[in-house]
Write a protein that holds these residues in place. Sequence first.
Motif, mmCIF file in Angstrom:
data_model
loop_
_atom_site.group_PDB
_atom_site.id
_atom_site.type_symbol
_atom_site.label_atom_id
_atom_site.label_comp_id
_atom_site.label_asym_id
_atom_site.label_seq_id
_atom_site.Cartn_x
_atom_site.Cartn_y
_atom_site.Cartn_z
ATOM 1 N N MET A 55 25.527 -22.682 -61.675
ATOM 2 C CA MET A 55 25.762 -21.970 -60.419
ATOM 3 C C MET A 55 27.233 -21.714 -60.108
ATOM 4 O O MET A 55 27.562 -20.812 -59.358
ATOM 5 C CB MET A 55 25.139 -22.758 -59.264
ATOM 6 C CG MET A 55 23.639 -22.871 -59.347
ATOM 7 S SD MET A 55 22.992 -23.781 -57.937
ATOM 8 C CE MET A 55 23.504 -25.451 -58.323
ATOM 9 N N ILE A 60 24.025 -21.650 -52.307
ATOM 10 C CA ILE A 60 23.845 -22.506 -53.478
ATOM 11 C C ILE A 60 23.477 -23.944 -53.098
ATOM 12 O O ILE A 60 22.799 -24.648 -53.844
ATOM 13 C CB ILE A 60 25.131 -22.471 -54.349
ATOM 14 C CG1 ILE A 60 25.174 -21.162 -55.139
ATOM 15 C CG2 ILE A 60 25.238 -23.669 -55.272
ATOM 16 C CD1 ILE A 60 26.470 -20.927 -55.868
ATOM 17 N N ILE A 89 17.880 -18.388 -55.417
ATOM 18 C CA ILE A 89 18.999 -18.517 -54.481
ATOM 19 C C ILE A 89 18.983 -17.331 -53.510
ATOM 20 O O ILE A 89 18.902 -16.188 -53.901
ATOM 21 C CB ILE A 89 20.329 -18.572 -55.243
ATOM 22 C CG1 ILE A 89 20.384 -19.841 -56.089
ATOM 23 C CG2 ILE A 89 21.515 -18.558 -54.276
ATOM 24 C CD1 ILE A 89 21.611 -19.958 -56.945
ATOM 25 N N ALA A 125 31.781 -24.649 -53.947
ATOM 26 C CA ALA A 125 30.388 -24.755 -54.391
ATOM 27 C C ALA A 125 30.128 -26.022 -55.200
ATOM 28 O O ALA A 125 29.025 -26.577 -55.169
ATOM 29 C CB ALA A 125 30.008 -23.529 -55.227
#
Length: 379
Positions: A269, A283, A241, A129
Amino acid sequence: MVNQNSSSTLSKAFNWLSIAFLVYIVLVAVSTVSGGFKLASGGSEGAKEIFAFATNPLVALLLGALATALVQSSSTVTSVIVGLVAGGLPIGIAIPMVMGANIGTTITNTLVSIGHIRNKEEFRRAFSASTVHDFFNLLAVAIFLPLEILFGILEKLAASLSHLFIGDTDLSLKGYNFIKPIVKPTVNVVKDAVSFLDNTAAGVAMVVVGILMILFAVTYLGKLLKQVLVGKAKELLHSAIGRGPLVGIGSGAVVTVMVQSSSTTTSLMIPLAGSGVFTTRQIYPFTLGANIGTTITALLAATAITGAAAEVALTIALVHVMFNVFAVALIYSVPVLREIPLTLAEKLAHIGSENKTAALGYVLGSFFVFPGLIMLAVR
């Protein structure tokens, strides 16, 4: 209860007054950097000599990335670049620097992901991510820097737009500029404080003081805005999200404007990804919105520049906006391009989760060792 409410109201009022003061400090700092650079360089000819080492766009790009990685704030670096452009730094050098700042700013959320390193699966998710932001920005630079070198698209569009606001037409805003009389007295205090030095040394001192002021202001501005708004920012993040890419991009931009830090937005996040609440794909759009939202700081900095340099300062700030907006529009709208950062991030995360040394090597090598070595090699 009444006293408690009164104390809370006073605390909020104090926070907002502090935010206003720190915004003022940013404006003063940018003017100080600009004035100091002009004084140190002895005008445009001196500026050309000072930045001769960065005439290569690759060096300028890496300089922007390295500076941002070191101070961990693209807002700080782009604000300084606006001040330097106003002081004579050529736009052609400043544009790769701004692009480099986009690359350097991603180190913060990558470092946050290292916090999950003890749990293999959590680390894989968190590292994926965080590095999707890295690969997106690298892809954006790979596409737009060659185009800019060949055709100057961003510079020409930004220059045309800035001329509409600050030009020789009847729509010029120069006559309505209220920033200069507000910041000038404080800038003069700094200038007077270093006036015992010769022009070059005094100019360098002003640039250093201006950079320190920007570092101080941006750091504490982010902290204060988080205190005031982070609750709402987190609510917006959670609600956005997973509701589609457009909502994610828009929300990422809004949250970043609210907290004045793309690093803060993207770092919020990473724990969610690490814990498995959201996937990297979910994300991803929010991260891209953060890229757009962070450009507000450079635009704010550009308002501190007046006179002949106002138009060029606004031009580089608008280049920052356009680069991020166009990159998101192009890369995310083309399926093949959109998948590249996701695929690379997931592959790197798999390697990193199996070999923690490789993950740490990626962070140190990509943001510090490689840029430093390349800069030394091409100079």
